[in-house]
Design an enzyme around this catalytic site. Structure first.
Site, PDB file in Angstrom:
ATOM      1  N   ASN A   9      -2.856  -5.438  -8.741  1.00 23.84           N
ATOM      2  CA  ASN A   9      -4.181  -5.357  -9.039  1.00 23.84           C
ATOM      3  C   ASN A   9      -4.271  -4.526 -10.356  1.00 23.84           C
ATOM      4  OD1 ASN A   9      -6.815  -4.407  -8.788  1.00 23.84           O
ATOM      5  ND2 ASN A   9      -6.364  -2.673  -7.097  1.00 23.84           N
ATOM      6  N   LYS A  11      -6.936  -3.731 -11.800  1.00 23.06           N
ATOM      7  CA  LYS A  11      -8.259  -3.108 -11.854  1.00 23.06           C
ATOM      8  C   LYS A  11      -9.101  -3.193 -13.248  1.00 23.06           C
ATOM      9  CE  LYS A  11      -6.035   0.260  -9.078  1.00 23.06           C
ATOM     10  NZ  LYS A  11      -5.744   1.650  -8.329  1.00 23.06           N
ATOM     11  N   HIS A  95     -11.623  -2.562  -1.433  1.00 22.71           N
ATOM     12  CA  HIS A  95     -10.652  -1.600  -2.012  1.00 22.71           C
ATOM     13  C   HIS A  95     -11.378   0.028  -2.180  1.00 22.71           C
ATOM     14  CE1 HIS A  95      -8.171   0.670  -5.134  1.00 22.71           C
ATOM     15  NE2 HIS A  95      -7.403  -0.208  -4.784  1.00 22.71           N
ATOM     16  N   GLU A  97     -11.619   2.096  -4.187  1.00 22.99           N
ATOM     17  CA  GLU A  97     -12.423   2.423  -5.323  1.00 22.99           C
ATOM     18  C   GLU A  97     -13.749   1.627  -5.287  1.00 22.99           C
ATOM     19  OE1 GLU A  97      -9.600   1.109  -8.426  1.00 22.99           O
ATOM     20  OE2 GLU A  97      -8.264   2.987  -7.689  1.00 22.99           O
ATOM     21  N   GLU A 167      -3.905   0.905   2.230  1.00 18.83           N
ATOM     22  CA  GLU A 167      -3.802   1.787   1.071  1.00 18.83           C
ATOM     23  C   GLU A 167      -4.319   3.220   1.363  1.00 18.83           C
ATOM     24  OE1 GLU A 167      -3.558  -0.973  -2.886  1.00 18.83           O
ATOM     25  OE2 GLU A 167      -5.444  -0.478  -2.280  1.00 18.83           O
ATOM     26  N   GLY A 173      -2.721   5.836  -7.382  1.00 15.54           N
ATOM     27  CA  GLY A 173      -2.602   6.330  -8.789  1.00 15.54           C
ATOM     28  C   GLY A 173      -2.312   7.819  -8.889  1.00 15.54           C
ATOM     29  N   SER A 213       0.829   3.654  -5.411  1.00 17.11           N
ATOM     30  CA  SER A 213       1.984   4.015  -6.018  1.00 17.11           C
ATOM     31  C   SER A 213       3.457   3.466  -5.826  1.00 17.11           C
ATOM     32  CB  SER A 213       2.241   5.608  -6.114  1.00 17.11           C
ATOM     33  OG  SER A 213       1.165   6.336  -6.372  1.00 17.11           O
TER      34      SER A 213
HETATM   35  P1  PGA Z   1      -1.538   2.270  -7.627  1.00 17.80           P
HETATM   36  O1  PGA Z   1      -2.867   1.652  -7.287  1.00 17.80           O
HETATM   37  O2  PGA Z   1      -0.243   1.344  -7.397  1.00 17.80           O
HETATM   38  O3  PGA Z   1      -1.853   2.366  -9.073  1.00 17.80           O
HETATM   39  O4  PGA Z   1      -1.491   3.457  -6.937  1.00 17.80           O
HETATM   40  C1  PGA Z   1      -2.666   0.765  -5.997  1.00 17.80           C
HETATM   41  C2  PGA Z   1      -4.072   0.131  -5.783  1.00 17.80           C
HETATM   42  O5  PGA Z   1      -5.194   0.816  -5.853  1.00 17.80           O
HETATM   43  O6  PGA Z   1      -4.247  -0.938  -5.280  1.00 17.80           O
END
Ligand code: PGA
Length: 251
Positions: A9, A11, A95, A97, A167, A173, A213
């Site tokens: 992903n 982003k 997601h 976000e 998630e 992140g 992560s």
């Molecule tokens: P990350 O993000 O692997 O950077 O923690 C995962 C995601 O938001 O899909």
């Protein structure tokens, strides 16, 4: 048997040129798709470059979001109909976000899931609790409610074919991965929820990813869990070598 699916992903990262360079670097080294499905979900502005670069390779391609209407007066949105015409396979929806920064609701996510199916693509439906919810030990009811709302009105056949990404927001992140036991526990709960809502066969077919992560150093441990069928990976999917290490975790 469920085929594992490892998805990047990206982003809001990468431009078309970087996208092409990335795909050139990975495309000959991807695993056999019958063993592990490799997927990159990219910003809408990179999808054309992604599709062109990935042509003829084992790389599946996905969008990070779309709208629930195919066309009309919806300034700034992305049409699921056009994503399908472009040859996109998957679309991430819900997601954290998007839920957090862009105020997407469970109802929006359900409408998007239906629009994605109507346009012959596969949704990757994200769910997950905040740190506050986990500290209050309410994570299971939170995630189960998100899943029920997202799947409302979908058929067993549709649910069998889609992907769910668990998630936990506190692990995204942050470098703070959920332990493989915590991740497995929730993925199992999600599968049981689908069994209750639909039937055993649907629950056995649906693929459930863990995200938050995920990196080359922890992917093998996470993937060893019986209810974890893949990873949705942000930061560690941006570098070709790291992405290859993730998708080739079985080697
Ligand atoms: P990350 O993000 O692997 O950077 O923690 C995962 C995601 O938001 O899909």
């Amino acid at each position: 048997m469920r085929t594992p699916i490892i998805a990047g992903n990206w982003k809001l990262n990468m431009n078309p040129e970087q996208t092409t360079e990335f795909v050139e670097a990975v495309k000959a080294k991807l695993p056999d798709p019958s063993k592990v499905e490799s997927l990159i979900c990219a910003p809408a502005v990179d999808l054309d470059a992604l599709r062109k670069a990935a042509e003829g390779s084992n790389l599946h391609i996905g969008a990070e979001n779309c709208y629930f209407e195919d066309e009309g007066a919806f300034t700034g949105e992305t049409s699921p109909k056009v994503l399908n015409e472009m040859g996109i396979d998957y679309v991430i929806i819900g997601h954290s976000e998007r839920r957090g920064y862009f105020h997407e609701t469970d109802e929006d996510i359900n409408k998007k899931a239906k629009a994605i199916f109507a346009n012959n693509m596969t949704p990757i439906i994200c769910c997950g609790e905040s740190l506050e919810t986990r500290e209050a030990n309410k994570q299971e009811e939170w995630v189960v409610a998100q899943i029920k709302a997202a799947l409302e009105g979908l058929t067993a056949e549709q649910v069998s074919s889609l992907v769910i990404a668990y998630e936990p927001i506190w692990a995204i992140g942050t470098g703070k991965t959920a332990s493989s036991d915590q991740a497995e526990e929730m993925c199992k709960t999600i599968r049981e929820t689908i069994k209750d809502l639909y039937n055993e066969e649907t629950a056995e077919n649906v693929r459930i990813q863990y995200g938050g992560s995920v990196k080359p150093a922890n992917v093998k441990e996470l993937m060893s869990k019986p209810d974890i069928d893949g990873g949705l990976v942000g930061g560690a999917s941006l570098d070709p070598e790291s992405f290859l290490a993730l998708v080739n975790y079985q080697d």
